[in-house]
Design a protein around this motif. Structure first.
Motif, PDB file in Angstrom:
ATOM      1  N   THR A 215     -15.202  24.739   4.859  1.00  0.00           N
ATOM      2  CA  THR A 215     -14.655  25.449   6.028  1.00  0.00           C
ATOM      3  C   THR A 215     -13.326  26.121   5.684  1.00  0.00           C
ATOM      4  O   THR A 215     -13.083  27.273   6.064  1.00  0.00           O
ATOM      5  N   VAL A 216     -12.480  25.424   4.925  1.00  0.00           N
ATOM      6  CA  VAL A 216     -11.175  26.003   4.560  1.00  0.00           C
ATOM      7  C   VAL A 216     -11.368  27.222   3.641  1.00  0.00           C
ATOM      8  O   VAL A 216     -10.713  28.259   3.821  1.00  0.00           O
ATOM      9  N   LEU A 217     -12.271  27.107   2.662  1.00  0.00           N
ATOM     10  CA  LEU A 217     -12.493  28.232   1.746  1.00  0.00           C
ATOM     11  C   LEU A 217     -13.079  29.427   2.488  1.00  0.00           C
ATOM     12  O   LEU A 217     -12.694  30.586   2.255  1.00  0.00           O
ATOM     13  N   TRP A 218     -14.007  29.134   3.394  1.00  0.00           N
ATOM     14  CA  TRP A 218     -14.598  30.232   4.179  1.00  0.00           C
ATOM     15  C   TRP A 218     -13.512  30.914   5.025  1.00  0.00           C
ATOM     16  O   TRP A 218     -13.430  32.143   5.071  1.00  0.00           O
ATOM     17  N   ALA A 219     -12.670  30.101   5.675  1.00  0.00           N
ATOM     18  CA  ALA A 219     -11.599  30.691   6.491  1.00  0.00           C
ATOM     19  C   ALA A 219     -10.693  31.571   5.627  1.00  0.00           C
ATOM     20  O   ALA A 219     -10.268  32.646   6.033  1.00  0.00           O
ATOM     21  N   GLY A 220     -10.422  31.105   4.410  1.00  0.00           N
ATOM     22  CA  GLY A 220      -9.509  31.833   3.529  1.00  0.00           C
ATOM     23  C   GLY A 220     -10.115  33.114   2.981  1.00  0.00           C
ATOM     24  O   GLY A 220      -9.499  34.185   3.018  1.00  0.00           O
ATOM     25  N   TRP A 221     -11.322  32.997   2.458  1.00  0.00           N
ATOM     26  CA  TRP A 221     -11.897  34.145   1.729  1.00  0.00           C
ATOM     27  C   TRP A 221     -13.419  34.127   1.786  1.00  0.00           C
ATOM     28  O   TRP A 221     -14.114  34.376   0.806  1.00  0.00           O
ATOM     29  N   GLY A 222     -13.955  33.766   2.959  1.00  0.00           N
ATOM     30  CA  GLY A 222     -15.411  33.711   3.063  1.00  0.00           C
ATOM     31  C   GLY A 222     -16.014  35.072   3.360  1.00  0.00           C
ATOM     32  O   GLY A 222     -15.319  36.043   3.653  1.00  0.00           O
ATOM     33  N   GLU A 223     -17.321  35.103   3.279  1.00  0.00           N
ATOM     34  CA  GLU A 223     -18.068  36.306   3.641  1.00  0.00           C
ATOM     35  C   GLU A 223     -18.115  36.383   5.162  1.00  0.00           C
ATOM     36  O   GLU A 223     -18.309  35.373   5.825  1.00  0.00           O
ATOM     37  N   SER A 224     -17.878  37.570   5.708  1.00  0.00           N
ATOM     38  CA  SER A 224     -17.903  37.725   7.160  1.00  0.00           C
ATOM     39  C   SER A 224     -18.344  39.144   7.508  1.00  0.00           C
ATOM     40  O   SER A 224     -17.625  40.098   7.206  1.00  0.00           O
ATOM     41  N   HIS A 225     -19.532  39.253   8.074  1.00  0.00           N
ATOM     42  CA  HIS A 225     -20.060  40.568   8.491  1.00  0.00           C
ATOM     43  C   HIS A 225     -20.018  41.586   7.348  1.00  0.00           C
ATOM     44  O   HIS A 225     -19.593  42.723   7.541  1.00  0.00           O
ATOM     45  N   GLY A 226     -20.390  41.151   6.181  1.00  0.00           N
ATOM     46  CA  GLY A 226     -20.441  42.052   5.017  1.00  0.00           C
ATOM     47  C   GLY A 226     -19.090  42.266   4.359  1.00  0.00           C
ATOM     48  O   GLY A 226     -18.997  42.876   3.296  1.00  0.00           O
ATOM     49  N   LYS A 227     -18.017  41.804   5.001  1.00  0.00           N
ATOM     50  CA  LYS A 227     -16.696  41.921   4.383  1.00  0.00           C
ATOM     51  C   LYS A 227     -16.159  40.517   4.119  1.00  0.00           C
ATOM     52  O   LYS A 227     -16.920  39.614   3.818  1.00  0.00           O
ATOM     53  N   ARG A 228     -14.851  40.328   4.221  1.00  0.00           N
ATOM     54  CA  ARG A 228     -14.254  39.013   3.971  1.00  0.00           C
ATOM     55  C   ARG A 228     -13.441  38.594   5.187  1.00  0.00           C
ATOM     56  O   ARG A 228     -13.053  39.418   6.005  1.00  0.00           O
ATOM     57  N   THR A 229     -13.140  37.304   5.278  1.00  0.00           N
ATOM     58  CA  THR A 229     -12.392  36.794   6.433  1.00  0.00           C
ATOM     59  C   THR A 229     -10.920  37.233   6.412  1.00  0.00           C
ATOM     60  O   THR A 229     -10.226  37.083   7.415  1.00  0.00           O
ATOM     61  N   ALA A 230     -10.439  37.731   5.278  1.00  0.00           N
ATOM     62  CA  ALA A 230      -9.064  38.241   5.200  1.00  0.00           C
ATOM     63  C   ALA A 230      -9.104  39.732   4.856  1.00  0.00           C
ATOM     64  O   ALA A 230      -9.980  40.168   4.108  1.00  0.00           O
ATOM     65  N   PRO A 231      -8.150  40.499   5.395  1.00  0.00           N
ATOM     66  CA  PRO A 231      -8.147  41.937   5.101  1.00  0.00           C
ATOM     67  C   PRO A 231      -7.587  42.231   3.710  1.00  0.00           C
ATOM     68  O   PRO A 231      -6.796  41.456   3.177  1.00  0.00           O
TER      69      PRO A 231
ATOM     70  N   ASN B 141     -10.086  47.846   1.637  1.00  0.00           N
ATOM     71  CA  ASN B 141     -11.217  46.907   1.475  1.00  0.00           C
ATOM     72  C   ASN B 141     -11.523  46.668  -0.018  1.00  0.00           C
ATOM     73  O   ASN B 141     -12.675  46.635  -0.438  1.00  0.00           O
ATOM     74  N   SER B 142     -10.465  46.487  -0.797  1.00  0.00           N
ATOM     75  CA  SER B 142     -10.641  46.330  -2.251  1.00  0.00           C
ATOM     76  C   SER B 142     -11.204  44.964  -2.631  1.00  0.00           C
ATOM     77  O   SER B 142     -11.701  44.780  -3.735  1.00  0.00           O
ATOM     78  N   GLN B 143     -11.081  44.014  -1.744  1.00  0.00           N
ATOM     79  CA  GLN B 143     -11.624  42.667  -1.980  1.00  0.00           C
ATOM     80  C   GLN B 143     -11.183  42.132  -3.342  1.00  0.00           C
ATOM     81  O   GLN B 143     -11.993  41.743  -4.180  1.00  0.00           O
ATOM     82  N   ASP B 144      -9.868  42.126  -3.531  1.00  0.00           N
ATOM     83  CA  ASP B 144      -9.300  41.801  -4.839  1.00  0.00           C
ATOM     84  C   ASP B 144      -9.144  40.306  -5.103  1.00  0.00           C
ATOM     85  O   ASP B 144      -8.777  39.899  -6.200  1.00  0.00           O
ATOM     86  N   ILE B 145      -9.414  39.479  -4.097  1.00  0.00           N
ATOM     87  CA  ILE B 145      -9.097  38.040  -4.228  1.00  0.00           C
ATOM     88  C   ILE B 145     -10.219  37.242  -4.911  1.00  0.00           C
ATOM     89  O   ILE B 145     -11.403  37.457  -4.641  1.00  0.00           O
TER      90      ILE B 145
END
Ligand code: FMN
Length: 209
Positions: free
Chosen positions: A60-76, A80-84
């Motif tokens: 749950t913590v990993l998903w909140a931090g950097w999980g997949e969400s609606h084709g993007k990630r939970t963090a901006p 939308n480089s998704q560098d993390i």
């Protein structure tokens, strides 16, 4: 016959390599306090019981931090480089978080948690997550300074999401973010990171004493 034995051996090796990855349980997206209460509860903790958090909490913590969400990630991220990339330090080993398959990919067996915290021993017997920005993802950005600013911002959003998840979930989970600068060289070598992969923060997560 020789070919058959060779392919059986290859299957065996592949199976064992995969068997060491950890398939995470589904993140609990409906649990915890509401977001405003979670913001109110957020704080840094530095007094933990020895031991990693459970795989359910970790998921749950990993998903909140950097999980997949609606084709993007939970963090901006900028453009939308998704560098993390998140690297998870557990007692059993170091893993890369595969956010698409909700899985931990084993990189190195063994307890390396203290490498993230030579001067902050409160973090050395609990779960640590290295928050890494891969500057190579900023193809369209020319200036190093801008990449650095964007990467630091991405890392901060990820960290804050993890803070809020920990605060909201309750269950006696504590967390603190830690600046990685002093440990970066050693951890970079350990993780075999490329020059453009920059470790910004370690998120330390454990059960509070
Ligand atoms: C960029 C950054 C680096 C930090 N580095 C550390 C650190 O190395 N060790 C630590 O114990 N806390 C660290 N912290 C946590 C701060 O000390 C903490 O957020 C601050 O004291 C405010 O407390 P609070 O988070 O409970 O509101 C860091 C926080 C930030 C934002």
């Amino acid at each position: 016959m020789k070919k058959l034995l060779l392919s059986l051996a290859a299957c065996f090796i592949l199976f064992n390599m995969q068997a060491q990855n950890i398939k995470l349980p589904k993140p609990d997206k409906n649990g915890g306090e509401n977001i405003l209460k979670s913001i109110d509860l957020r704080q840094s903790d530095r007094s933990f019981k020895d031991g990693d958090i459970s795989l359910q909490h970790l998921s749950t913590v990993l998903w909140a931090g950097w999980g997949e969400s609606h084709g993007k990630r939970t963090a901006p991220t900028a453009m939308n480089s998704q560098d993390i990339v998140l690297y998870v330090f557990l007692e059993s080993g170091i893993y890369r978080y595969d956010e698409i398959n909700n899985e931990l990919i084993l990189l190195k067996k063994g307890d390396y948690r203290s490498v993230t915290s030579p001067n902050q021993t409160f973090a050395s017997k609990v779960t640590n997550v290295a928050i890494v920005s891969d500057f190579a993802k900023y193809e369209r950005v020319k200036e190093h300074h801008t990449k650095f600013v964007f990467g630091a911002m991405s890392a901060a959003y990820v960290s804050e999401n993890m803070y809020l998840a920990c605060a909201g979930m309750g269950d006696n989970i504590g967390t603190v973010t830690r600046y990685a600068a002093g440990m970066e060289k050693d951890v970079k070598e350990l993780l075999n990171l490329r020059e453009e992969e920059h470790i910004f923060l370690f998120q330390t997560i454990g059960y509070k004493k």
